[in-house]
Design a protein around this motif. Structure first.
Motif, PDB file in Angstrom:
ATOM      1  N   ILE A   1       0.861  -1.182   0.000  1.00  0.00           N
ATOM      2  CA  ILE A   1       0.000   0.000   0.000  1.00  0.00           C
ATOM      3  C   ILE A   1       0.897   1.231   0.000  1.00  0.00           C
ATOM      4  CG2 ILE A   1      -1.679   1.351   1.305  1.00  0.00           C
ATOM      5  CD1 ILE A   1      -2.636  -1.209   2.570  1.00  0.00           C
TER       6      ILE A   1
ATOM      7  N   VAL B   1       0.674   5.063   0.767  1.00  0.00           N
ATOM      8  CA  VAL B   1      -0.262   5.943   1.470  1.00  0.00           C
ATOM      9  C   VAL B   1      -0.101   7.421   1.113  1.00  0.00           C
ATOM     10  CG1 VAL B   1      -0.686   4.369   3.402  1.00  0.00           C
ATOM     11  CG2 VAL B   1       1.198   6.003   3.546  1.00  0.00           C
TER      12      VAL B   1
ATOM     13  N   ILE C   1      -3.674   3.964  -1.447  1.00  0.00           N
ATOM     14  CA  ILE C   1      -4.708   4.266  -0.451  1.00  0.00           C
ATOM     15  C   ILE C   1      -4.128   5.362   0.443  1.00  0.00           C
ATOM     16  CG2 ILE C   1      -6.187   3.414   1.395  1.00  0.00           C
ATOM     17  CD1 ILE C   1      -5.806   0.595   0.278  1.00  0.00           C
TER      18      ILE C   1
ATOM     19  N   LEU D   1      -3.328   7.967   3.310  1.00  0.00           N
ATOM     20  CA  LEU D   1      -3.453   7.799   4.760  1.00  0.00           C
ATOM     21  C   LEU D   1      -4.834   8.231   5.247  1.00  0.00           C
ATOM     22  CD1 LEU D   1      -2.009   7.009   7.389  1.00  0.00           C
ATOM     23  CD2 LEU D   1      -1.159   9.346   7.530  1.00  0.00           C
TER      24      LEU D   1
ATOM     25  N   LEU E   1      -7.317   5.318   4.800  1.00  0.00           N
ATOM     26  CA  LEU E   1      -6.831   3.999   5.202  1.00  0.00           C
ATOM     27  C   LEU E   1      -7.895   3.162   5.918  1.00  0.00           C
ATOM     28  CD1 LEU E   1      -4.254   2.302   5.003  1.00  0.00           C
ATOM     29  CD2 LEU E   1      -3.667   3.128   7.281  1.00  0.00           C
ATOM     30  N   SER E   2      -8.849   3.802   6.549  1.00  0.00           N
ATOM     31  CA  SER E   2      -9.878   3.046   7.274  1.00  0.00           C
ATOM     32  C   SER E   2     -10.708   2.179   6.332  1.00  0.00           C
ATOM     33  CB  SER E   2     -10.780   3.992   8.062  1.00  0.00           C
ATOM     34  OG  SER E   2     -11.423   4.878   7.170  1.00  0.00           O
TER      35      SER E   2
ATOM     36  N   TYR F   1      -9.465   0.226   4.061  1.00  0.00           N
ATOM     37  CA  TYR F   1      -8.631  -0.892   3.608  1.00  0.00           C
ATOM     38  C   TYR F   1      -9.104  -2.231   4.166  1.00  0.00           C
ATOM     39  CZ  TYR F   1      -4.718  -4.102   3.367  1.00  0.00           C
ATOM     40  OH  TYR F   1      -3.953  -5.217   3.148  1.00  0.00           O
TER      41      TYR F   1
ATOM     42  N   VAL G   1       3.802  -1.184   3.727  1.00  0.00           N
ATOM     43  CA  VAL G   1       3.264   0.161   3.581  1.00  0.00           C
ATOM     44  C   VAL G   1       4.416   1.126   3.299  1.00  0.00           C
ATOM     45  CG1 VAL G   1       1.836   1.949   4.637  1.00  0.00           C
ATOM     46  CG2 VAL G   1       1.487  -0.445   5.271  1.00  0.00           C
TER      47      VAL G   1
ATOM     48  N   CYS H   1       5.472   5.329   1.802  1.00  0.00           N
ATOM     49  CA  CYS H   1       5.089   6.705   1.481  1.00  0.00           C
ATOM     50  C   CYS H   1       6.322   7.366   0.878  1.00  0.00           C
ATOM     51  CB  CYS H   1       4.580   7.447   2.713  1.00  0.00           C
ATOM     52  SG  CYS H   1       5.814   7.711   4.004  1.00  0.00           S
TER      53      CYS H   1
ATOM     54  N   SER I   1       3.828   6.320   6.384  1.00  0.00           N
ATOM     55  CA  SER I   1       3.662   4.868   6.366  1.00  0.00           C
ATOM     56  C   SER I   1       3.816   4.292   7.781  1.00  0.00           C
ATOM     57  CB  SER I   1       4.628   4.211   5.387  1.00  0.00           C
ATOM     58  OG  SER I   1       5.958   4.568   5.636  1.00  0.00           O
TER      59      SER I   1
ATOM     60  N   ALA J   1       0.533   4.758   9.320  1.00  0.00           N
ATOM     61  CA  ALA J   1      -0.405   3.805   8.724  1.00  0.00           C
ATOM     62  C   ALA J   1      -0.237   2.418   9.337  1.00  0.00           C
ATOM     63  CB  ALA J   1      -0.208   3.745   7.215  1.00  0.00           C
TER      64      ALA J   1
ATOM     65  N   LEU K   1      -3.086   0.212  11.153  1.00  0.00           N
ATOM     66  CA  LEU K   1      -3.422  -1.127  10.684  1.00  0.00           C
ATOM     67  C   LEU K   1      -3.275  -2.156  11.808  1.00  0.00           C
ATOM     68  CD1 LEU K   1      -1.749  -0.985   7.177  1.00  0.00           C
ATOM     69  CD2 LEU K   1      -4.213  -1.129   7.634  1.00  0.00           C
TER      70      LEU K   1
END
Length: 114
Positions: free
Chosen positions: A36, A38, A55, A57, A60-61, A63, A73, A75, A81, A84, A88
């Motif tokens: 991913i 972010v 996706i 940041l 992200l919810s 995902y 993850v 960035c 990341s 993130a 997660l």
């Protein structure tokens, strides 16, 4: 070697790994690796690792994990990341931060120059 005990769980410090560097990630990268990115869409479009799913940041919810093993993850620098990965993991999803982000990535990219 440090040993920590939290609420009855024993954890060695080197098993508590939440991140890998870009070189380690490049060695692990296969067709089935879930990645991913972010960053916001504009930055993602400028250049990203082939197969990465964008996706941001802020979204992200939404995902849902699709592969076995941890999701990786990334960035731009590794800061977003890292946030993130924390989110997660709080949702029960195994995740690893790719430290250094796209600034440190030396592998193949798709899109424009970074």
């Amino acid at each position: 070697m440090p040993l920590w005990v939290f609420k009855g769980e024993c954890t060695f410090s080197f098993f508590n790994k939440n991140s890998i560097n870009t070189r380690e990630f490049q060695q692990k990268l296969t067709k089935g690796t879930e990645l991913i990115d972010v960053r916001e869409k504009a930055k993602f479009t400028l250049g990203h690792i082939p197969g990465a799913k964008n996706i941001p940041l802020s979204k992200l919810s939404s995902y849902t994990k699709r592969a076995h093993g941890p999701v990786h993850v990334i960035c731009q620098s590794g800061m977003r990341s890292r946030q993130a990965v924390k989110r997660l993991k709080n949702n029960g999803i195994g995740a690893l931060n790719v430290r250094g982000g796209m600034n440190s990535w030396r592998g193949e990219t798709r899109g424009g120059k970074l």
